[in-house]
Write a protein that holds these residues in place. Structure first.
Motif, PDB file in Angstrom:
ATOM      1  N   VAL A   1       0.826  -1.205   0.000  1.00 48.92           N
ATOM      2  CA  VAL A   1       0.000   0.000   0.000  1.00 48.92           C
ATOM      3  C   VAL A   1       0.858   1.252   0.000  1.00 48.92           C
ATOM      4  O   VAL A   1       0.552   2.240  -0.679  1.00 48.92           O
ATOM      5  N   GLU A   2       1.947   1.224   0.754  1.00 49.21           N
ATOM      6  CA  GLU A   2       2.799   2.411   0.877  1.00 49.21           C
ATOM      7  C   GLU A   2       3.385   2.835  -0.468  1.00 49.21           C
ATOM      8  O   GLU A   2       3.626   4.023  -0.701  1.00 49.21           O
ATOM      9  N   ALA A   3       3.601   1.871  -1.364  1.00 51.08           N
ATOM     10  CA  ALA A   3       4.198   2.202  -2.655  1.00 51.08           C
ATOM     11  C   ALA A   3       3.230   2.955  -3.566  1.00 51.08           C
ATOM     12  O   ALA A   3       3.667   3.634  -4.492  1.00 51.08           O
ATOM     13  N   LEU A   4       1.940   2.839  -3.306  1.00 51.56           N
ATOM     14  CA  LEU A   4       0.937   3.481  -4.155  1.00 51.56           C
ATOM     15  C   LEU A   4       0.328   4.725  -3.536  1.00 51.56           C
ATOM     16  O   LEU A   4      -0.476   5.393  -4.178  1.00 51.56           O
ATOM     17  N   THR A   5       0.683   5.031  -2.306  1.00 51.31           N
ATOM     18  CA  THR A   5       0.049   6.159  -1.616  1.00 51.31           C
ATOM     19  C   THR A   5       0.314   7.474  -2.328  1.00 51.31           C
ATOM     20  O   THR A   5      -0.619   8.257  -2.607  1.00 51.31           O
ATOM     21  N   ILE A   6       1.572   7.755  -2.628  1.00 52.65           N
ATOM     22  CA  ILE A   6       1.916   9.031  -3.277  1.00 52.65           C
ATOM     23  C   ILE A   6       1.350   9.119  -4.696  1.00 52.65           C
ATOM     24  O   ILE A   6       0.746  10.143  -5.059  1.00 52.65           O
ATOM     25  N   PRO A   7       1.502   8.086  -5.547  1.00 57.82           N
ATOM     26  CA  PRO A   7       0.877   8.169  -6.874  1.00 57.82           C
ATOM     27  C   PRO A   7      -0.636   8.381  -6.816  1.00 57.82           C
ATOM     28  O   PRO A   7      -1.187   9.166  -7.605  1.00 57.82           O
ATOM     29  N   LEU A   8      -1.309   7.697  -5.902  1.00 58.61           N
ATOM     30  CA  LEU A   8      -2.754   7.871  -5.781  1.00 58.61           C
ATOM     31  C   LEU A   8      -3.110   9.263  -5.279  1.00 58.61           C
ATOM     32  O   LEU A   8      -4.145   9.827  -5.655  1.00 58.61           O
ATOM     33  N   PHE A   9      -2.257   9.830  -4.430  1.00 61.65           N
ATOM     34  CA  PHE A   9      -2.487  11.195  -3.954  1.00 61.65           C
ATOM     35  C   PHE A   9      -2.522  12.168  -5.124  1.00 61.65           C
ATOM     36  O   PHE A   9      -3.446  12.987  -5.257  1.00 61.65           O
ATOM     37  N   PHE A  10      -1.545  12.090  -6.002  1.00 60.05           N
ATOM     38  CA  PHE A  10      -1.511  12.987  -7.169  1.00 60.05           C
ATOM     39  C   PHE A  10      -2.639  12.675  -8.143  1.00 60.05           C
ATOM     40  O   PHE A  10      -3.179  13.579  -8.792  1.00 60.05           O
ATOM     41  N   LEU A  11      -3.003  11.393  -8.252  1.00 57.75           N
ATOM     42  CA  LEU A  11      -4.100  11.014  -9.137  1.00 57.75           C
ATOM     43  C   LEU A  11      -5.411  11.652  -8.705  1.00 57.75           C
ATOM     44  O   LEU A  11      -6.124  12.254  -9.530  1.00 57.75           O
ATOM     45  N   PHE A  12      -5.741  11.547  -7.424  1.00 59.93           N
ATOM     46  CA  PHE A  12      -6.995  12.125  -6.939  1.00 59.93           C
ATOM     47  C   PHE A  12      -6.927  13.643  -6.891  1.00 59.93           C
ATOM     48  O   PHE A  12      -7.942  14.320  -7.063  1.00 59.93           O
ATOM     49  N   ARG A  13      -5.755  14.191  -6.667  1.00 62.61           N
ATOM     50  CA  ARG A  13      -5.619  15.640  -6.704  1.00 62.61           C
ATOM     51  C   ARG A  13      -5.944  16.182  -8.090  1.00 62.61           C
ATOM     52  O   ARG A  13      -6.665  17.179  -8.229  1.00 62.61           O
ATOM     53  N   ASP A  14      -5.421  15.528  -9.125  1.00 63.97           N
ATOM     54  CA  ASP A  14      -5.691  15.969 -10.495  1.00 63.97           C
ATOM     55  C   ASP A  14      -7.123  15.643 -10.918  1.00 63.97           C
ATOM     56  O   ASP A  14      -7.749  16.414 -11.654  1.00 63.97           O
ATOM     57  N   ALA A  15      -7.643  14.505 -10.456  1.00 66.61           N
ATOM     58  CA  ALA A  15      -9.013  14.133 -10.818  1.00 66.61           C
ATOM     59  C   ALA A  15     -10.028  15.102 -10.234  1.00 66.61           C
ATOM     60  O   ALA A  15     -11.068  15.361 -10.845  1.00 66.61           O
ATOM     61  N   GLY A  16      -9.724  15.653  -9.068  1.00 64.08           N
ATOM     62  CA  GLY A  16     -10.639  16.596  -8.442  1.00 64.08           C
ATOM     63  C   GLY A  16     -10.822  17.875  -9.227  1.00 64.08           C
ATOM     64  O   GLY A  16     -11.827  18.584  -9.047  1.00 64.08           O
ATOM     65  N   ARG A  17      -9.890  18.178 -10.113  1.00 63.42           N
ATOM     66  CA  ARG A  17     -10.004  19.387 -10.935  1.00 63.42           C
ATOM     67  C   ARG A  17     -11.030  19.235 -12.048  1.00 63.42           C
ATOM     68  O   ARG A  17     -11.550  20.228 -12.543  1.00 63.42           O
ATOM     69  N   TYR A  18     -11.301  17.999 -12.434  1.00 61.32           N
ATOM     70  CA  TYR A  18     -12.191  17.752 -13.565  1.00 61.32           C
ATOM     71  C   TYR A  18     -13.492  17.057 -13.164  1.00 61.32           C
ATOM     72  O   TYR A  18     -14.513  17.206 -13.854  1.00 61.32           O
TER      73      TYR A  18
END
Length: 285
Positions: free
Chosen positions: A121-138
């Motif tokens: 899980v720890e390996a995907l935390t940061i990528p998922l953070f940026f993914l949801f951050r960018d998804a929230g814009r659209y």
């Protein structure tokens, strides 16, 4: 006589081993509840004892007195139950697809599900953070500081295990039952929801328990995705209020942990019959 004596001896060994395993498993829960009702002095004592002569509910009062505790509890319940319902639907349909239908890259898809369980899980935390951050814009309501982000990420992590587990339950149902229903004029949808679903319901109960526990106890994603919207915090994040730089409130921590365990036990008791039959039962032709 020697055979009976030997059989009785092995039975005693097996029962003793089971009792010892149960005691070892239950001891942390016992110590957690005991620490929750101990006075502050006994909790922090250098000479801990497995009992208390002065039980108190002060730890629970401090937990229930936390500002917004009810809201945090509701948020955790919404996330966990949403994950359970959504994962049950997707897992059931996906398991039927990979078991009953032959299509290209089916083996590749199953191997990908298996590999997905191996990624920490720890390996995907940061990528998922940026993914949801960018998804929230659209996409409104899907970005950071929302419960939807927690539901989606927990759903993604629960699906691979659930599909692998449900695949065995669906495969155990004889195809002749579905063929007989088709001969009687039943549609594919009717066969899925009226015939196949009740037969694999024990498997869904088993996967639901794991999905509920994972979503209810999640701390990493809740702490990472919920940054400024304190009203959307969940219970594991709310426990941080009892961790202080100078001195931790261990009585409050244990009391909060005890309260967090209650919904898991309630959910387990609610599905235990289906769970036991799901782990030990099978459909015979």
């Amino acid at each position: 006589m020697n055979f009976l004596a030997g059989k009785r001896g092995w039975r005693l060994v097996a029962n003793g081993t089971a009792i010892a395993a149960a005691v070892v498993t239950a001891f942390p829960i016992f110590w957690m509840v005991l620490s929750a009702v101990k006075p502050k002095g006994e909790v922090q004592s250098l000479d801990p004892r497995p009992w208390t002569a002065h039980p108190t509910l002060d730890g629970f009062r401090r937990v229930l007195g936390v500002d917004g505790f009810g809201r945090y509890f509701l948020n955790s319940a919404v996330v966990a139950l949403s994950v359970v319902v959504l994962s049950a639907v997707v897992v059931f349909l996906a398991a039927v697809a990979v078991t009953r239908f032959r299509f290209r890259f089916r083996t590749t898809v199953m191997v990908m599900f298996l590999i997905a369980q191996m990624i920490p899980v720890e390996a995907l935390t940061i990528p998922l953070f940026f993914l949801f951050r960018d998804a929230g814009r659209y996409v409104p309501g899907v970005g950071l500081n929302t419960l939807v982000s927690l539901v989606l990420v927990q759903l993604a992590f629960s699906l691979p295990f659930g599909i692998w587990m449900m695949r065995g339950f669906v495969a155990a149902v004889p195809e002749s039952i579905e063929e007989a229903a088709q001969i009687d004029g039943a549609s594919r949808a009717r066969i899925l929801w009226r015939i196949l679903l009740p037969l694999v319901a024990p498997g869904l109960a088993a996967t639901s328990v794991f999905s509920f526990i994972a979503a209810w106890n999640d701390f990493v994603f809740a702490k990472t995705f919920i940054i400024s919207a304190t009203e959307n915090q969940t219970l594991p994040s709310a426990l941080l209020v009892f961790f202080k730089p100078d001195e931790n409130d261990w009585g409050g921590i244990m009391a909060a942990s005890t309260l967090m365990t209650v919904p898991v036990l309630v959910f387990f008791v609610a599905v235990q019959r289906k769970l036991v039959s799901g782990l030990a039962g099978a459909v015979k032709d």
